[in-house]
Design an enzyme around this catalytic site. Structure first.
Site, PDB file in Angstrom:
ATOM      1  N   HIS A 132       2.062   3.602   5.486  1.00 36.57           N
ATOM      2  CA  HIS A 132       3.193   3.478   4.565  1.00 36.57           C
ATOM      3  C   HIS A 132       3.195   4.606   3.544  1.00 36.57           C
ATOM      4  O   HIS A 132       4.247   5.221   3.279  1.00 36.57           O
ATOM      5  CB  HIS A 132       3.136   2.124   3.861  1.00 36.57           C
ATOM      6  CG  HIS A 132       4.235   1.925   2.872  1.00 36.57           C
ATOM      7  ND1 HIS A 132       5.500   1.516   3.242  1.00 36.57           N
ATOM      8  CD2 HIS A 132       4.266   2.094   1.523  1.00 36.57           C
ATOM      9  CE1 HIS A 132       6.267   1.438   2.168  1.00 36.57           C
ATOM     10  NE2 HIS A 132       5.546   1.774   1.118  1.00 36.57           N
ATOM     11  N   GLU A 133       2.042   4.912   2.954  1.00 33.28           N
ATOM     12  CA  GLU A 133       1.961   5.980   1.960  1.00 33.28           C
ATOM     13  C   GLU A 133       2.301   7.332   2.579  1.00 33.28           C
ATOM     14  O   GLU A 133       2.979   8.161   1.958  1.00 33.28           O
ATOM     15  CB  GLU A 133       0.557   6.021   1.342  1.00 33.28           C
ATOM     16  CG  GLU A 133       0.222   4.822   0.470  1.00 33.28           C
ATOM     17  CD  GLU A 133       1.177   4.673  -0.707  1.00 33.28           C
ATOM     18  OE1 GLU A 133       1.587   5.697  -1.273  1.00 33.28           O
ATOM     19  OE2 GLU A 133       1.521   3.536  -1.048  1.00 33.28           O
ATOM     20  N   HIS A 136       6.016   7.910   2.812  1.00 35.64           N
ATOM     21  CA  HIS A 136       6.647   8.414   1.588  1.00 35.64           C
ATOM     22  C   HIS A 136       6.480   9.932   1.471  1.00 35.64           C
ATOM     23  O   HIS A 136       7.380  10.627   0.985  1.00 35.64           O
ATOM     24  CB  HIS A 136       6.035   7.744   0.359  1.00 35.64           C
ATOM     25  CG  HIS A 136       6.531   6.350   0.119  1.00 35.64           C
ATOM     26  ND1 HIS A 136       7.877   6.037   0.042  1.00 35.64           N
ATOM     27  CD2 HIS A 136       5.867   5.179  -0.081  1.00 35.64           C
ATOM     28  CE1 HIS A 136       8.026   4.749  -0.185  1.00 35.64           C
ATOM     29  NE2 HIS A 136       6.828   4.204  -0.257  1.00 35.64           N
ATOM     30  N   GLU A 191      11.484   2.318   0.478  1.00 33.44           N
ATOM     31  CA  GLU A 191      10.373   1.522   0.989  1.00 33.44           C
ATOM     32  C   GLU A 191      10.603   1.135   2.445  1.00 33.44           C
ATOM     33  O   GLU A 191       9.689   1.189   3.276  1.00 33.44           O
ATOM     34  CB  GLU A 191      10.184   0.267   0.128  1.00 33.44           C
ATOM     35  CG  GLU A 191       9.776   0.540  -1.302  1.00 33.44           C
ATOM     36  CD  GLU A 191       8.466   1.280  -1.426  1.00 33.44           C
ATOM     37  OE1 GLU A 191       7.737   1.391  -0.421  1.00 33.44           O
ATOM     38  OE2 GLU A 191       8.166   1.764  -2.523  1.00 33.44           O
TER      39      GLU A 191
END
Length: 262
Positions: A132-133, A136, A191
């Site tokens: 997930h990071e 981004h 997100e």
């Protein structure tokens, strides 16, 4: 937007030279701050990348980085094997030996995972967080968040100069900026985009993308416990789509694409 920024900058210069005692005692400090503020608003992607490297170097210096031979570093190396870049941004990974629960990724591709978080999460849960990071970073959400933090820091430095308490960019300034970038928030749309990218990234790197759903399941459980130790880490997800929605989306996709849940 640029016109508005220039007007704001002109206003700041006006303050620097027209308000006592700044004009007589602190105008040079205020001018430096105004210049810093202008640079923050006009910063290029290349300059931001270089700044991010400096910022990460500062954080690496301030934290205890686990050696390559440590159990934490070996585990992270094993989990992230094959993760070399995110949409052309080279990735590098390190572990901070700390009791704090956190993980972050910088615009230059630096990913830092805290040892306490590694202790608390399984391999799949940790992979989900990392995926997930990285999402981004690849989608440039992190770049936008860091730019925003840099501008806030610049504005703070300028206001400090006007109050005659200006300090040149130093460890204290970097510390203030570090707090800002580590608490950066993303929009709900960002997100969701990062979830999808993280899923695809893990799959492309030969990892089981079920890790995304599994990570969100863990966060959902933790959010119900009202555990103060996890509050700061979970706060970063407060603007996210709700965990049930994210779990369902990621689980359904993994099942539809034939992945077996580990």
């Amino acid at each position: 937007m640029i016109i508005a920024q220039r007007k704001a900058l002109c206003f700041l210069f006006f303050l620097c030279f027209s308000i006592s005692p700044v004009a007589s005692q602190g105008w040079r400090s205020a001018l430096r701050s105004a210049t810093y503020l202008g640079q923050a608003y006009m910063i290029s992607d290349e300059e931001l990348a270089e700044y991010a490297k400096q910022q990460v170097a500062y954080l690496d210096k301030k934290n205890r980085v686990c050696s390559a031979g440590s159990a934490y570093a070996k585990r992270l190396t094993r989990l992230t094997r094959g993760m070399t870049d995110a949409d052309g941004i080279p990735l590098n990974f390190k572990v901070y030996q700390t009791t704090e629960l956190n993980a972050f990724a910088a615009p230059d591709g630096s990913v830092r995972v805290y040892s306490a978080l590694m202790d608390a999460l399984t391999d799949n849960e940790l992979l989900g967080v990392i995926g997930h990071e990285i999402g981004h970073v690849a989608l440039r959400h992190t770049k936008k968040a860091w730019k925003s933090a840099l501008r806030r820091s610049a504005a703070s430095e300028a206001l400090s100069a006007i109050s005659d308490t200006y300090h040149a960019l130093s460890e204290s300034a970097l510390g203030t900026l570090s707090s800002a970038v580590l608490s950066a928030r993303h929009s709900r749309a960002q997100e969701t985009e990062a979830d999808d990218y993280g899923y695809e990234f893990l799959a492309d790197c030969g990892k089981n993308p079920w890790a995304m759903a599994i990570a969100f399941e863990k966060m959902k459980k933790l959010s119900k416990r009202n555990n103060a130790r996890w509050a700061k880490f979970l706060q970063a997800f407060s603007t996210h789509p709700d965990f049930d929605t994210r779990i369902e989306r990621m689980s359904r996709r993994a099942r539809d694409e034939g992945y077996e849940r580990p």
